[in-house]
Design a protein around this motif. Structure first.
Motif, PDB file in Angstrom:
ATOM      1  N   ALA A  75     -75.256 -26.687  67.691  1.00 54.15           N
ATOM      2  CA  ALA A  75     -75.330 -25.555  66.773  1.00 54.15           C
ATOM      3  C   ALA A  75     -76.511 -25.682  65.816  1.00 54.15           C
ATOM      4  CB  ALA A  75     -74.034 -25.415  65.990  1.00 54.15           C
ATOM      5  N   ASP A  76     -77.248 -26.779  65.886  1.00 54.62           N
ATOM      6  CA  ASP A  76     -78.488 -26.947  65.144  1.00 54.62           C
ATOM      7  C   ASP A  76     -79.617 -26.435  66.043  1.00 54.62           C
ATOM      8  OD1 ASP A  76     -81.057 -28.531  64.592  1.00 54.62           O
ATOM      9  OD2 ASP A  76     -79.873 -29.019  62.822  1.00 54.62           O
ATOM     10  N   PHE A 103     -64.559 -27.054  68.771  1.00 54.58           N
ATOM     11  CA  PHE A 103     -63.376 -27.677  68.194  1.00 54.58           C
ATOM     12  C   PHE A 103     -62.556 -26.593  67.506  1.00 54.58           C
ATOM     13  CE2 PHE A 103     -66.796 -28.542  65.003  1.00 54.58           C
ATOM     14  CZ  PHE A 103     -66.320 -27.733  63.973  1.00 54.58           C
ATOM     15  N   VAL A 104     -61.394 -26.955  67.030  1.00 53.91           N
ATOM     16  CA  VAL A 104     -60.511 -25.983  66.377  1.00 53.91           C
ATOM     17  C   VAL A 104     -60.130 -26.461  64.983  1.00 53.91           C
ATOM     18  CG1 VAL A 104     -59.533 -24.995  68.479  1.00 53.91           C
ATOM     19  CG2 VAL A 104     -58.487 -27.032  67.484  1.00 53.91           C
ATOM     20  N   ARG A 105     -59.901 -25.500  64.104  1.00 56.55           N
ATOM     21  CA  ARG A 105     -59.299 -25.742  62.787  1.00 56.55           C
ATOM     22  C   ARG A 105     -58.318 -24.603  62.558  1.00 56.55           C
ATOM     23  NH1 ARG A 105     -64.379 -27.959  59.062  1.00 56.55           N
ATOM     24  NH2 ARG A 105     -64.821 -29.779  60.375  1.00 56.55           N
ATOM     25  N   ASP A 106     -57.186 -24.703  63.214  1.00 55.32           N
ATOM     26  CA  ASP A 106     -56.233 -23.595  63.259  1.00 55.32           C
ATOM     27  C   ASP A 106     -55.568 -23.374  61.908  1.00 55.32           C
ATOM     28  OD1 ASP A 106     -56.870 -23.407  65.897  1.00 55.32           O
ATOM     29  OD2 ASP A 106     -55.014 -24.277  66.662  1.00 55.32           O
ATOM     30  N   GLU A 116     -63.613 -23.669  56.843  1.00 54.12           N
ATOM     31  CA  GLU A 116     -63.034 -23.790  58.179  1.00 54.12           C
ATOM     32  C   GLU A 116     -63.528 -22.668  59.083  1.00 54.12           C
ATOM     33  OE1 GLU A 116     -58.777 -25.848  56.982  1.00 54.12           O
ATOM     34  OE2 GLU A 116     -59.021 -23.670  56.773  1.00 54.12           O
ATOM     35  N   TRP A 117     -63.547 -21.454  58.541  1.00 55.74           N
ATOM     36  CA  TRP A 117     -64.064 -20.317  59.312  1.00 55.74           C
ATOM     37  C   TRP A 117     -65.515 -20.567  59.737  1.00 55.74           C
ATOM     38  CZ3 TRP A 117     -62.372 -15.596  61.191  1.00 55.74           C
ATOM     39  CH2 TRP A 117     -63.378 -14.702  61.581  1.00 55.74           C
ATOM     40  N   ASP A 118     -66.346 -20.961  58.773  1.00 53.09           N
ATOM     41  CA  ASP A 118     -67.766 -21.166  59.055  1.00 53.09           C
ATOM     42  C   ASP A 118     -67.982 -22.257  60.097  1.00 53.09           C
ATOM     43  OD1 ASP A 118     -68.418 -19.196  57.248  1.00 53.09           O
ATOM     44  OD2 ASP A 118     -68.992 -20.576  55.634  1.00 53.09           O
ATOM     45  N   ALA A 119     -67.199 -23.333  60.004  1.00 55.63           N
ATOM     46  CA  ALA A 119     -67.372 -24.450  60.934  1.00 55.63           C
ATOM     47  C   ALA A 119     -67.034 -24.048  62.363  1.00 55.63           C
ATOM     48  CB  ALA A 119     -66.503 -25.629  60.497  1.00 55.63           C
ATOM     49  N   ALA A 170     -60.299 -17.631  63.484  1.00 56.47           N
ATOM     50  CA  ALA A 170     -61.708 -18.006  63.632  1.00 56.47           C
ATOM     51  C   ALA A 170     -62.033 -18.309  65.089  1.00 56.47           C
ATOM     52  CB  ALA A 170     -62.022 -19.206  62.753  1.00 56.47           C
ATOM     53  N   TYR A 171     -61.178 -19.091  65.731  1.00 58.70           N
ATOM     54  CA  TYR A 171     -61.397 -19.453  67.138  1.00 58.70           C
ATOM     55  C   TYR A 171     -61.404 -18.209  68.023  1.00 58.70           C
ATOM     56  CZ  TYR A 171     -60.516 -21.817  71.624  1.00 58.70           C
ATOM     57  OH  TYR A 171     -60.581 -22.257  72.922  1.00 58.70           O
TER      58      TYR A 171
END
Length: 300
Positions: A75-76, A103-106, A116-119, A170-171
């Motif tokens: 993503a860079d 990856f996920v951050r549910d 979390e959304w941005d990541a 987000a996912y």
């Protein structure tokens, strides 16, 4: 390692574990030389380690194939460009890009944090765009130089992005964006000899073993539908010169292939004038009654 990808060079992102690992192994089994990219993070995106990518390289080499490890953050934008350059420098060409990393951050929507959304959006959506942008620039240059590529891109969407998934705003948004990116890239890049498709895999990985653990469990005997290796032969064909489709999304679960049919024009009304607000409700209800019912959101 003779197979349907003999002589081709592939980049697979997120290839240290799970689906990406199986994709890299299968592409190598089919004859491709593989750049195995993995940042080596935890499930929620923390930490860095080249270990997982190097382990896959060693497995490929032990089986007689060729592979190199790459630890770029895809993503860079600059690192994604260096990833493409590494493939060209090491193997002299690039034919295949498999975008898989994520990856996920549910969180339920009301609990989701901005970070979390941005990541999640960054790693999935920008993590598809950046390698694709650099690879497609290379393929366009090749085409303009009279060396028409036979290049293939396989993106990774999800049922969460196509039908939605409770607790994964987000996912789901990122994976839906990837499906749309696939359509645009397929239309823009076909003139340069590039076919772009996406998969929506259902398999047992770090991202599914938590929220969907029961559904993903391996059976005591018989065919293991959730084995991530089931997905990879489809990826190998989509990566091959024999692949003659573009701009499509294929859902894969075990031995089942399903061609997804996304947004398309449905029932319509045309007043041939500006609508009055009081008229809209009746018209929309009539359209909904005529249309096919949407599939339920996962977890609803």
């Amino acid at each position: 390692m003779a197979g349907i990808l003999e002589g081709r060079v592939a980049i697979v992102t997120g290839a240290g574990r799970g689906l990406g690992r199986e994709h890299a192994l299968e592409l190598a089994r089919q004859g491709a030389r593989v750049v195995v990219n993995d940042l080596g993070t935890t499930l929620d995106g923390d930490g860095v380690s080249v270990g997982p990518a190097q382990e896959v390289v060693e497995l490929i080499e032990a089986a007689g194939g060729e592979a190199i490890a790459n630890g770029a953050d895809i993503a860079d934008f600059a690192q994604a460009g260096a990833l493409v350059e590494q493939a060209l420098t090491a193997f002299g060409r690039l034919d295949i890009l498999v975008n898989n990393a994520g990856f996920v951050r549910d969180r339920m929507l009301v609990n989701a944090g901005e970070d979390e959304w941005d990541a999640v959006i960054r790693v999935h959506l920008k993590g598809h765009f950046a390698p694709l942008r650099h690879a497609s620039a290379h393929w366009r240059a090749e085409a303009k130089a009279g060396r028409q590529p036979v290049a293939r891109v396989v993106n990774t969407s999800s049922g969460a992005g196509l039908q939605g998934s409770i607790g994964q705003a987000a996912y789901s948004a990122a994976k839906g964006g990837i499906a749309s990116l696939t359509l645009v890239a397929a239309a823009e890049l076909q003139r340069y000899g590039v076919h772009v498709n996406a998969i929506a895999p259902s398999a047992r990985t770090r991202m599914t073993e938590g929220p969907f653990a029961d559904a993903m469990a391996a059976p005591a005997h018989g065919f293991d539908r959730m084995d991530p290796a089931n997905v990879s032969p489809v990826v190998a064909w989509l990566a091959s010169a024999d692949c003659d489709v573009t701009g499509r999304v294929l859902e894969i679960e075990g031995g089942r292939l399903c061609l997804e049919e996304g947004w398309r024009h449905g029932p319509r009304r045309d007043r041939d004038r500006r609508w009055d607000a009081a008229e809209v409700g009746e018209a929309v209800r009539a359209l909904v009654a005529e249309a096919a019912a949407p599939e339920p959101v996962y977890g609803a």
